[in-house]
Design a protein around this motif. Sequence first.
Motif, short mmCIF file in Angstrom:
data_model
loop_
_atom_site.label_atom_id
_atom_site.label_comp_id
_atom_site.label_asym_id
_atom_site.label_seq_id
_atom_site.Cartn_x
_atom_site.Cartn_y
_atom_site.Cartn_z
N ASP A 74 11.25 7.42 7.35
CA ASP A 74 10.30 6.44 7.88
C ASP A 74 9.65 5.63 6.75
OD1 ASP A 74 10.79 7.12 10.49
OD2 ASP A 74 9.06 8.47 10.67
N GLU A 75 9.36 6.30 5.64
CA GLU A 75 8.81 5.59 4.47
C GLU A 75 9.81 4.57 3.94
OE1 GLU A 75 7.44 8.04 1.30
OE2 GLU A 75 5.89 9.04 2.49
N THR A 78 9.94 1.59 6.25
CA THR A 78 8.74 0.76 6.07
C THR A 78 8.83 -0.05 4.78
OG1 THR A 78 7.38 2.33 7.30
CG2 THR A 78 6.23 0.83 5.81
N GLU A 81 11.14 -2.97 5.32
CA GLU A 81 10.49 -4.02 6.10
C GLU A 81 9.50 -4.80 5.24
OE1 GLU A 81 8.74 -1.90 9.34
OE2 GLU A 81 10.65 -1.67 10.42
N ARG A 82 8.76 -4.09 4.39
CA ARG A 82 7.77 -4.74 3.53
C ARG A 82 8.42 -5.71 2.56
NH1 ARG A 82 5.25 -0.42 2.36
NH2 ARG A 82 6.33 0.09 0.44
#
Length: 263
Positions: A74-75, A78, A81-82
């Motif tokens: 999940d990290e 993320t 996406e960032r």
Amino acid sequence: MATSTIAEFSEGPRELALPVRMVSDWHLGHPGAAVRDVAQVESVLAGAGTLVMVGDGREELVKGWRAEADRLWDELRTACERQGVGLIALTGNHDPDASSDGWLKLGEGRILVTHGDMIYETSSPWSRELFDKRKEVMALLESRKTESLDERWDCAREVGRLLRPRGKTPQGLVGYLKLAFWPPERLVEIGKVWTGFAAEGNRFLEAFAPDCDHLVCGHFHRPGRFHVGHRTIWNTGSLMKMCKGLAIDFDGESLAAQRVVLK
């Protein structure tokens, strides 16, 4: 200069942002994994258009490792996406449910990208679990039709589930080395595969993807570029402890490799 490319998947073509950066075998959640925090690998995302995790990105099959694996995955999602990086996950023998994609092709079909567990019929000839479950694996292989790339992939995925890791946690360096290389027969098989997987990869392409000149894979944890006849076999290595990993970029025309350096 092109900013995207069309990749072929079993379910049809998709547009991927360039460059397409391929990595594998991070084994997130495994006690022997070098990555404990995604901040260690955020530099891998810099400048990428699409990150393709070519299998074994995380541990799915061992209950005791799954929570940490999911947290780190999940990290990573993320972080992608960032930074505006697309994320594609291909399945591996440690994460057979990572997605419904077991392979993709780039460069108008010249480059096959897959984890590598399809190359050998038994998926992982060095697996200690294979020593215990060889009869089950051979029975599965005899029951399956594997004439196409997708059939071969589906069979490899089932073999991976059969050879579920035992989930032992190594204690210290000696424990890790014992987990990695014991029993001695396993060390012999590792040696055979490390010296022979490029030739096996070439035979695999000849049988299942004869139009491909390049194979990008992981699975064998031996990074590098290997030439067999007119073909090139690229291996992304691994980010397990005491291993080296590569990121292999496709810029729309050619492939190039760079070392993954952890923070």
